[in-house]
Design a protein around this motif. Structure first.
Motif, PDB file in Angstrom:
ATOM      1  N   GLN A 102       0.215  -7.851 -15.027  1.00  9.57           N
ATOM      2  CA  GLN A 102       0.291  -7.149 -16.307  1.00  9.57           C
ATOM      3  C   GLN A 102      -0.703  -5.993 -16.359  1.00  9.57           C
ATOM      4  O   GLN A 102      -0.433  -4.954 -16.951  1.00  9.57           O
ATOM      5  CB  GLN A 102       0.005  -8.138 -17.456  1.00  9.57           C
ATOM      6  CG  GLN A 102       1.054  -9.220 -17.647  1.00  9.57           C
ATOM      7  CD  GLN A 102       2.347  -8.691 -18.260  1.00  9.57           C
ATOM      8  OE1 GLN A 102       2.446  -7.526 -18.620  1.00  9.57           O
ATOM      9  NE2 GLN A 102       3.353  -9.552 -18.350  1.00  9.57           N
ATOM     10  N   PHE A 103      -1.854  -6.199 -15.717  1.00  8.00           N
ATOM     11  CA  PHE A 103      -2.891  -5.165 -15.739  1.00  8.00           C
ATOM     12  C   PHE A 103      -2.852  -4.283 -14.489  1.00  8.00           C
ATOM     13  O   PHE A 103      -3.307  -3.145 -14.517  1.00  8.00           O
ATOM     14  CB  PHE A 103      -4.275  -5.816 -15.849  1.00  8.00           C
ATOM     15  CG  PHE A 103      -4.457  -6.617 -17.107  1.00  8.00           C
ATOM     16  CD1 PHE A 103      -4.789  -5.998 -18.303  1.00  8.00           C
ATOM     17  CD2 PHE A 103      -4.288  -7.993 -17.105  1.00  8.00           C
ATOM     18  CE1 PHE A 103      -4.950  -6.726 -19.462  1.00  8.00           C
ATOM     19  CE2 PHE A 103      -4.450  -8.736 -18.263  1.00  8.00           C
ATOM     20  CZ  PHE A 103      -4.784  -8.106 -19.452  1.00  8.00           C
ATOM     21  N   GLY A 104      -2.321  -4.822 -13.390  1.00  9.84           N
ATOM     22  CA  GLY A 104      -2.359  -4.090 -12.128  1.00  9.84           C
ATOM     23  C   GLY A 104      -1.159  -3.207 -11.861  1.00  9.84           C
ATOM     24  O   GLY A 104      -1.125  -2.496 -10.853  1.00  9.84           O
ATOM     25  N   ALA A 105      -0.153  -3.221 -12.750  1.00 10.21           N
ATOM     26  CA  ALA A 105       1.063  -2.443 -12.511  1.00 10.21           C
ATOM     27  C   ALA A 105       0.788  -0.948 -12.419  1.00 10.21           C
ATOM     28  O   ALA A 105       1.481  -0.220 -11.703  1.00 10.21           O
ATOM     29  CB  ALA A 105       2.078  -2.718 -13.621  1.00 10.21           C
ATOM     30  N   ARG A 106      -0.248  -0.477 -13.112  1.00 13.54           N
ATOM     31  CA  ARG A 106      -0.562   0.959 -13.101  1.00 13.54           C
ATOM     32  C   ARG A 106      -1.084   1.438 -11.752  1.00 13.54           C
ATOM     33  O   ARG A 106      -1.192   2.652 -11.530  1.00 13.54           O
ATOM     34  CB  ARG A 106      -1.577   1.282 -14.199  1.00 13.54           C
ATOM     35  CG  ARG A 106      -0.986   1.161 -15.596  1.00 13.54           C
ATOM     36  CD  ARG A 106      -1.944   1.646 -16.670  1.00 13.54           C
ATOM     37  NE  ARG A 106      -1.310   1.623 -17.974  1.00 13.54           N
ATOM     38  CZ  ARG A 106      -0.532   2.579 -18.466  1.00 13.54           C
ATOM     39  NH1 ARG A 106      -0.316   3.667 -17.740  1.00 13.54           N
ATOM     40  NH2 ARG A 106       0.021   2.483 -19.658  1.00 13.54           N
ATOM     41  N   LEU A 107      -1.409   0.515 -10.860  1.00 18.30           N
ATOM     42  CA  LEU A 107      -1.797   0.917  -9.506  1.00 18.30           C
ATOM     43  C   LEU A 107      -0.606   1.487  -8.743  1.00 18.30           C
ATOM     44  O   LEU A 107      -0.773   2.233  -7.777  1.00 18.30           O
ATOM     45  CB  LEU A 107      -2.366  -0.278  -8.737  1.00 18.30           C
ATOM     46  CG  LEU A 107      -3.694  -0.853  -9.237  1.00 18.30           C
ATOM     47  CD1 LEU A 107      -4.021  -2.126  -8.465  1.00 18.30           C
ATOM     48  CD2 LEU A 107      -4.809   0.172  -9.072  1.00 18.30           C
ATOM     49  N   PHE A 108       0.608   1.139  -9.186  1.00 16.55           N
ATOM     50  CA  PHE A 108       1.805   1.530  -8.470  1.00 16.55           C
ATOM     51  C   PHE A 108       2.531   2.723  -9.105  1.00 16.55           C
ATOM     52  O   PHE A 108       3.252   3.437  -8.415  1.00 16.55           O
ATOM     53  CB  PHE A 108       2.779   0.344  -8.389  1.00 16.55           C
ATOM     54  CG  PHE A 108       2.210  -0.843  -7.677  1.00 16.55           C
ATOM     55  CD1 PHE A 108       2.240  -0.919  -6.301  1.00 16.55           C
ATOM     56  CD2 PHE A 108       1.627  -1.891  -8.388  1.00 16.55           C
ATOM     57  CE1 PHE A 108       1.720  -2.020  -5.633  1.00 16.55           C
ATOM     58  CE2 PHE A 108       1.102  -2.988  -7.729  1.00 16.55           C
ATOM     59  CZ  PHE A 108       1.143  -3.052  -6.345  1.00 16.55           C
ATOM     60  N   THR A 109       2.390   2.905 -10.386  1.00 19.48           N
ATOM     61  CA  THR A 109       3.087   4.002 -11.052  1.00 19.48           C
ATOM     62  C   THR A 109       2.458   4.285 -12.410  1.00 19.48           C
ATOM     63  O   THR A 109       1.827   3.404 -13.007  1.00 19.48           O
ATOM     64  CB  THR A 109       4.581   3.653 -11.239  1.00 19.48           C
ATOM     65  OG1 THR A 109       5.248   4.758 -11.864  1.00 19.48           O
ATOM     66  CG2 THR A 109       4.752   2.424 -12.111  1.00 19.48           C
ATOM     67  N   LYS A 110       2.656   5.521 -12.866  1.00 19.53           N
ATOM     68  CA  LYS A 110       2.201   5.900 -14.202  1.00 19.53           C
ATOM     69  C   LYS A 110       3.383   6.130 -15.143  1.00 19.53           C
ATOM     70  O   LYS A 110       3.190   6.379 -16.338  1.00 19.53           O
ATOM     71  CB  LYS A 110       1.366   7.198 -14.117  1.00 19.53           C
ATOM     72  CG  LYS A 110       0.088   7.063 -13.291  1.00 19.53           C
ATOM     73  CD  LYS A 110      -0.902   6.109 -13.941  1.00 19.53           C
ATOM     74  CE  LYS A 110      -2.261   6.144 -13.260  1.00 19.53           C
ATOM     75  NZ  LYS A 110      -2.239   5.706 -11.866  1.00 19.53           N
ATOM     76  N   VAL A 115       0.845  -1.202   0.000  1.00 19.24           N
ATOM     77  CA  VAL A 115       0.000   0.000   0.000  1.00 19.24           C
ATOM     78  C   VAL A 115       0.879   1.251   0.000  1.00 19.24           C
ATOM     79  O   VAL A 115       0.614   2.218  -0.732  1.00 19.24           O
ATOM     80  CB  VAL A 115      -0.950  -0.006   1.215  1.00 19.24           C
ATOM     81  CG1 VAL A 115      -1.703   1.315   1.309  1.00 19.24           C
ATOM     82  CG2 VAL A 115      -1.932  -1.164   1.114  1.00 19.24           C
ATOM     83  N   ASP A 116       1.936   1.238   0.833  1.00 22.01           N
ATOM     84  CA  ASP A 116       2.884   2.355   0.827  1.00 22.01           C
ATOM     85  C   ASP A 116       3.474   2.543  -0.576  1.00 22.01           C
ATOM     86  O   ASP A 116       3.614   3.666  -1.068  1.00 22.01           O
ATOM     87  CB  ASP A 116       4.011   2.098   1.819  1.00 22.01           C
ATOM     88  CG  ASP A 116       3.563   2.281   3.257  1.00 22.01           C
ATOM     89  OD1 ASP A 116       2.451   2.801   3.471  1.00 22.01           O
ATOM     90  OD2 ASP A 116       4.323   1.897   4.162  1.00 22.01           O
ATOM     91  N   GLN A 154       2.598   7.003  -6.829  1.00 20.26           N
ATOM     92  CA  GLN A 154       1.852   8.020  -7.573  1.00 20.26           C
ATOM     93  C   GLN A 154       2.540   9.380  -7.512  1.00 20.26           C
ATOM     94  O   GLN A 154       2.261  10.266  -8.322  1.00 20.26           O
ATOM     95  CB  GLN A 154       0.420   8.134  -7.030  1.00 20.26           C
ATOM     96  CG  GLN A 154      -0.360   6.829  -7.041  1.00 20.26           C
ATOM     97  CD  GLN A 154      -0.432   6.191  -8.420  1.00 20.26           C
ATOM     98  OE1 GLN A 154      -0.682   6.878  -9.411  1.00 20.26           O
ATOM     99  NE2 GLN A 154      -0.197   4.884  -8.475  1.00 20.26           N
ATOM    100  N   ILE A 155       3.448   9.552  -6.531  1.00 17.40           N
ATOM    101  CA  ILE A 155       4.174  10.823  -6.425  1.00 17.40           C
ATOM    102  C   ILE A 155       5.249  10.918  -7.497  1.00 17.40           C
ATOM    103  O   ILE A 155       5.419  11.950  -8.138  1.00 17.40           O
ATOM    104  CB  ILE A 155       4.792  10.955  -5.015  1.00 17.40           C
ATOM    105  CG1 ILE A 155       3.700  10.890  -3.947  1.00 17.40           C
ATOM    106  CG2 ILE A 155       5.583  12.259  -4.899  1.00 17.40           C
ATOM    107  CD1 ILE A 155       4.236  10.891  -2.531  1.00 17.40           C
ATOM    108  N   GLY A 156       5.985   9.811  -7.677  1.00 15.25           N
ATOM    109  CA  GLY A 156       7.035   9.816  -8.680  1.00 15.25           C
ATOM    110  C   GLY A 156       7.971   8.634  -8.511  1.00 15.25           C
ATOM    111  O   GLY A 156       8.019   8.007  -7.451  1.00 15.25           O
TER     112      GLY A 156
END
Length: 495
Positions: A388-396, A58-59, A65-67
């Motif tokens: 493969q689909f959930g990686a965007r939860l951690f970074t953009k 979660v952290d 999302q910050i960078g």
């Protein structure tokens, strides 16, 4: 013709130890006595064990999302904190689980304990001889009632706490280690991060140091709560630690939650176990130190490989470290689900070996190993598709996402190996085979460290994951070798 001497079995009559891996495989999912006991211990244990890795996930998702720089900084800090925590507490938790399970089994089997149990469960009916026992001489509270016209005195006995020396020892050692860890990490945060590859001019240094310092404030509570979890596991009670870790919620305020967990566990443990030692000899520190040192060697070897991989990723820059952090946290969180089976196997096997019940030990080892393999295969499929689909939860960040997609096959494919490696650890710990576990892991680590340096320098990010795959394969092989050859405490498998 002379009769054949069967005192010693011939080679043709010797059993093949490898049968333990296939023994009663048709009963894999059967909810018989063994299946229910494994489920009762393993499910709550798995949920409790994954609470902290999930909190780290979660952290990771929040900070990601910050960078990528902040994500990489947290990754290095978590790797360093976990390294210190596992070195400090893992040997203690492992030996505590085995020692408590053994002591609890022996205590229950003793005549004194059985007599006490009978008195607690029963009620004394005194009708005709009532006058022979004066009220003022009885140490128990008596309540008079009428049953079918007869006057009945019922003696009510208070619940007697169990005498388990290892429980007191574990709490004392855990508390001391927690204070030492917090002092070490807070005072040495910057040089430790420099050692991990985060240099003074790195943009990762400041956020990494802030996160590590804050996280370290909870180290005393973390180690004390884990020590108590080791006691509860030995008592085959994994529900109480699960209830306590539930205060983590969404992993907000790590430090506060860890102290709350410690308070809850201490309160519940004091209800069941007498924690006040009558003397220093009662604490059996020598037994802890002997076996704890062996496991200290082992856990240093285990965690150094993972920490080194994080350090090598950090040296390749924030983008590589950010991707590695996401893959590593997912890898660890899912793999630790198998640790629930390892805890169940360790607790049940320690009790079985204390009773010299080798049939039950064989059945337990077979069942947890088979369940571990199935769990690993299921996790491999879920992660292979889901990450493969959930990686965007951690970074953009597109560069970080690209590297995550490269690491995903390794994270998924190693799940069966990880599950078997963790379960083998629990099985061998349950047999108190600490020496073999330590020495074999040191050899595995030495080889794996060499592979890590070679592959990371030649193939970068993908080389690190190739090396980690080899490392987990060797860990699983080491556990397989001990049981599969029927040596050490498993020599009964050959008879």
């Amino acid at each position: 013709m002379a009769e054949k001497d069967d005192t010693f079995p011939s080679e043709s009559k010797r059993r093949n130890p490898l049968r333990v891996f296939f023994n009663d495989s048709r009963l894999l999912f059967k909810m018989d006595e063994l299946g229910l006991e494994i489920a009762r211990i393993a499910l709550p244990a798995a949920l409790a064990l994954t609470a902290d890795p999930i909190a780290s996930l979660v952290d990771t998702a929040f900070i990601g999302q910050i960078g990528p720089v902040e994500l990489a900084a947290v990754g290095v800090s978590i790797a360093l904190f976990n390294q210190a925590s596992r070195i400090a507490i893992f040997p203690l938790v492992s030996v505590t689980t085995s020692f408590v399970a053994e002591e609890d089994t022996v205590t229950k089997a003793s005549p004194e304990a059985q007599e006490s149990k009978n008195l607690e469960m029963g009620s004394i009916i005194n009708n005709e001889n009532e006058k022979l026992i004066p009220q003022n001489e009885s140490k128990e509270s008596k309540y008079k009632t009428e049953t079918l016209g007869c006057s009945v005195d019922v003696a009510v006995f208070k619940h007697e706490k169990r005498k388990i020396p290892s429980a007191s020892s574990a709490l004392i050692i855990g508390g001391i280690l927690g204070l030492l860890q917090a002092t070490f990490l807070i005072s040495g945060a910057q040089p430790l991060l420099n050692f991990m590859g985060v240099k003074s001019d790195s943009p990762m240094l400041k956020p990494a140091q802030q996160y590590l310092t804050l996280r370290s404030l909870g180290a005393p509570a973390v180690l004390l709560s884990l020590a108590m979890q080791g006691v509860f596991r030995g008592l085959k009670d994994t529900k109480t630690p699960l209830h306590a870790t539930g205060v983590n919620g969404a992993a907000v305020a790590h430090v506060i939650s860890q102290y709350l967990i410690s308070i809850i566990l201490l309160w519940r443990l004091m209800e069941q176990v007498d924690l006040i030692p009558p003397s220093l000899k009662y604490l059996q520190f020598g037994r802890f130190l002997k076996n704890g040192f062996l496991l200290l060697m082992r856990v240093m070897a285990v965690t150094f490989c993972v920490t080194l991989s994080a350090s090598l990723a950090a040296r390749q820059g924030p983008t590589t470290m950010a991707a590695f952090q996401v893959c590593l946290q997912v890898w660890l969180a899912t793999s630790l689900l198998a640790d629930g089976l390892a805890v169940a196997g360790q607790a049940i096997l320690a009790s079985a070996f204390a009773r010299n019940d080798y049939d039950w030990a064989t059945a337990t080892a077979s069942r947890v190993l088979q369940l571990g393999l199935v769990l690993g295969l299921v996790l491999a499929v879920i992660l292979g598709v889901g990450l493969q689909f959930g990686a965007r939860l951690f970074t953009k960040d597109v560069n970080v996402l690209h590297l995550i997609s490269i690491g995903t096959p390794f994270v998924a494919a190693t799940q069966p190996l990880n599950s078997l490696a963790f379960v083998f650890d629990g099985v061998n710990f349950g047999a108190s085979d600490f020496a073999y576990s330590a020495y074999s892991m040191v050899l595995v680590a030495i080889f794996s460290i060499l592979i890590l340096f070679i592959l990371s320098s030649s193939h970068g990010f993908i080389g690190i994951w190739f090396a980690l795959t080899i490392y987990m394969s060797l860990r699983a092989l080491a556990g397989f070798w001990r049981i599969g050859t029927g040596t050490g405490p498993w020599n009964f498998l050959r008879r």
